[in-house]
Design a protein around this motif. Structure first.
Motif, mmCIF file in Angstrom:
data_model
loop_
_atom_site.group_PDB
_atom_site.id
_atom_site.type_symbol
_atom_site.label_atom_id
_atom_site.label_comp_id
_atom_site.label_asym_id
_atom_site.label_seq_id
_atom_site.Cartn_x
_atom_site.Cartn_y
_atom_site.Cartn_z
ATOM 1 N N ASN A 147 31.441 34.311 13.166
ATOM 2 C CA ASN A 147 30.865 33.677 11.984
ATOM 3 C C ASN A 147 31.768 32.563 11.481
ATOM 4 O O ASN A 147 31.561 32.034 10.380
ATOM 5 N N ASP A 148 32.780 32.209 12.266
ATOM 6 C CA ASP A 148 33.770 31.204 11.884
ATOM 7 C C ASP A 148 33.582 29.961 12.760
ATOM 8 O O ASP A 148 34.085 29.908 13.886
ATOM 9 N N PRO A 149 32.859 28.942 12.268
ATOM 10 C CA PRO A 149 32.594 27.765 13.103
ATOM 11 C C PRO A 149 33.850 26.979 13.478
ATOM 12 O O PRO A 149 33.893 26.334 14.518
ATOM 13 N N ARG A 150 34.890 27.045 12.638
ATOM 14 C CA ARG A 150 36.127 26.323 12.971
ATOM 15 C C ARG A 150 36.806 26.965 14.177
ATOM 16 O O ARG A 150 37.284 26.273 15.074
ATOM 17 N N TRP A 151 36.862 28.296 14.185
ATOM 18 C CA TRP A 151 37.442 29.021 15.324
ATOM 19 C C TRP A 151 36.624 28.751 16.576
ATOM 20 O O TRP A 151 37.163 28.473 17.644
ATOM 21 N N ALA A 152 35.304 28.806 16.444
ATOM 22 C CA ALA A 152 34.424 28.581 17.590
ATOM 23 C C ALA A 152 34.611 27.178 18.161
ATOM 24 O O ALA A 152 34.621 26.990 19.388
ATOM 25 N N ALA A 153 34.757 26.191 17.287
ATOM 26 C CA ALA A 153 34.927 24.810 17.758
ATOM 27 C C ALA A 153 36.210 24.655 18.559
ATOM 28 O O ALA A 153 36.260 23.912 19.545
ATOM 29 N N ARG A 154 37.252 25.369 18.182
ATOM 30 C CA ARG A 154 38.516 25.288 18.927
ATOM 31 C C ARG A 154 38.383 25.952 20.299
ATOM 32 O O ARG A 154 38.958 25.487 21.278
ATOM 33 N N ILE A 155 37.601 27.029 20.366
ATOM 34 C CA ILE A 155 37.418 27.718 21.646
ATOM 35 C C ILE A 155 36.614 26.856 22.614
ATOM 36 O O ILE A 155 36.885 26.816 23.823
ATOM 37 N N THR A 156 35.610 26.164 22.103
ATOM 38 C CA THR A 156 34.706 25.394 22.972
ATOM 39 C C THR A 156 35.139 23.948 23.168
ATOM 40 O O THR A 156 34.469 23.215 23.896
ATOM 41 N N PRO A 195 36.313 20.869 24.799
ATOM 42 C CA PRO A 195 36.470 20.622 26.245
ATOM 43 C C PRO A 195 37.874 20.181 26.642
ATOM 44 O O PRO A 195 38.258 20.311 27.801
ATOM 45 N N GLU A 196 38.638 19.650 25.697
ATOM 46 C CA GLU A 196 39.978 19.166 26.020
ATOM 47 C C GLU A 196 41.054 20.225 25.817
ATOM 48 O O GLU A 196 41.993 20.330 26.604
ATOM 49 N N THR A 197 40.925 21.025 24.761
ATOM 50 C CA THR A 197 42.011 21.942 24.398
ATOM 51 C C THR A 197 41.613 23.418 24.437
ATOM 52 O O THR A 197 42.462 24.281 24.206
ATOM 53 N N GLY A 198 40.350 23.710 24.708
ATOM 54 C CA GLY A 198 39.913 25.107 24.754
ATOM 55 C C GLY A 198 40.540 25.862 25.907
ATOM 56 O O GLY A 198 41.045 25.273 26.867
ATOM 57 N N PRO A 199 40.531 27.191 25.850
ATOM 58 C CA PRO A 199 41.156 28.006 26.908
ATOM 59 C C PRO A 199 40.379 27.952 28.215
ATOM 60 O O PRO A 199 39.184 27.634 28.238
ATOM 61 N N ASP A 200 41.072 28.253 29.320
ATOM 62 C CA ASP A 200 40.414 28.350 30.626
ATOM 63 C C ASP A 200 39.405 29.493 30.609
ATOM 64 O O ASP A 200 39.551 30.467 29.862
ATOM 65 N N LYS A 201 38.414 29.379 31.489
ATOM 66 C CA LYS A 201 37.397 30.422 31.627
ATOM 67 C C LYS A 201 37.338 30.841 33.091
ATOM 68 O O LYS A 201 37.271 29.999 33.983
#
Length: 238
Positions: free
Chosen positions: A119-128, A130-136
């Motif tokens: 429910n935290d759009p700021r956290w979600a934006a950091r995860i997704t 494309p430049e700084t998000g974590p590997d999948k």
């Protein structure tokens, strides 16, 4: 003294974990939202964290952040509702008393595995991002037995549909007589990237399972089950 940050009304409702910005804009247009005692129909109406926002008579204050991990089953679409009547990932949360949550990224209907919600759009934006998000990390069953040259080609990448598609790493996990399982790690997120990449080499995907995002793994979580991430796990993704 610094001023409190100001956000448009629709964005403020999203940041408070009430609903998506799209849904908020619909509620606002319908006259269901009031600010400091009066109905506001402008989704960009400025607010601060102290602004009293009421939806259908209920004050909506910021919820505590919620971060969830779902083991998505194959056959569910990653959306809040589907115009074709297909089952969505929200079926897995039936009966759970949760605030509004949204998928963090996507898995297509035929894919399965680790899918985050928050429910935290700021956290979600950091995860997704494309430049700084974590590997999948994905385990992918394919209809061929790849050799070293093909695995190297997947990392080298290929131009397809106007984009450069590539894996960060690709290795053989195990093989049979006609098909094999690969581990493919992506360092960026593009729509159906693995399927499009493999298709460029005339390889069909038989199964696609996301097994990890950054250091967070599926573990032994059953298919269709979900759990809360701890605050430490949520922070580990950055």
């Amino acid at each position: 003294m610094s001023k409190a940050p100001r956000h448009g009304l629709a964005r403020a409702l999203s940041r408070r974990g009430v609903c998506s910005r799209k849904v908020a804009a619909e509620w606002i247009a319908a006259g269901r939202v009031s600010v400091d005692g009066r109905v506001v129909r402008d989704p960009e109406f400025p607010t601060t964290p102290e602004t009293v926002i009421v939806v259908d008579g209920d004050a909506r204050r910021e919820h505590a952040p919620v971060h969830l991990l779902l083991n998505k089953p194959r056959g569910l679409v990653t959306t809040t509702s589907d115009e074709h009547g297909r089952d969505t990932v929200y079926r897995c949360f039936d009966g759970a008393e949760l605030p509004w949550i949204a998928p963090v990224g996507r898995l297509d209907k035929a894919s399965e595995g680790l899918l985050l919600f928050s429910n935290d759009p700021r956290w979600a934006a950091r995860i997704t991002d494309p430049e700084t998000g974590p590997d999948k990390t994905y385990h992918v069953q394919v209809d061929t037995i790849p050799g070293d040259a093909l695995l190297a080609a997947l990392v080298e990448g290929v131009d397809a549909d106007g984009a450069r598609l590539r894996a960060k790493s690709a290795r053989l996990l195990r093989s049979g007589t006609k098909n094999a399982w690969l581990e493919i790690v992506l360092g960026e997120g593009r729509n159906r990237q693995i399927r499009r990449l493999l298709s460029a080499f005339d390889i069909s995907v038989l199964r696609l399972v996301r097994t990890a995002i950054g250091p967070i793994t599926l573990g032994d979580l059953p298919k269709g089950a979900w759990r809360h991430l701890s605050s430490a796990e949520a922070e580990e993704l950055f």
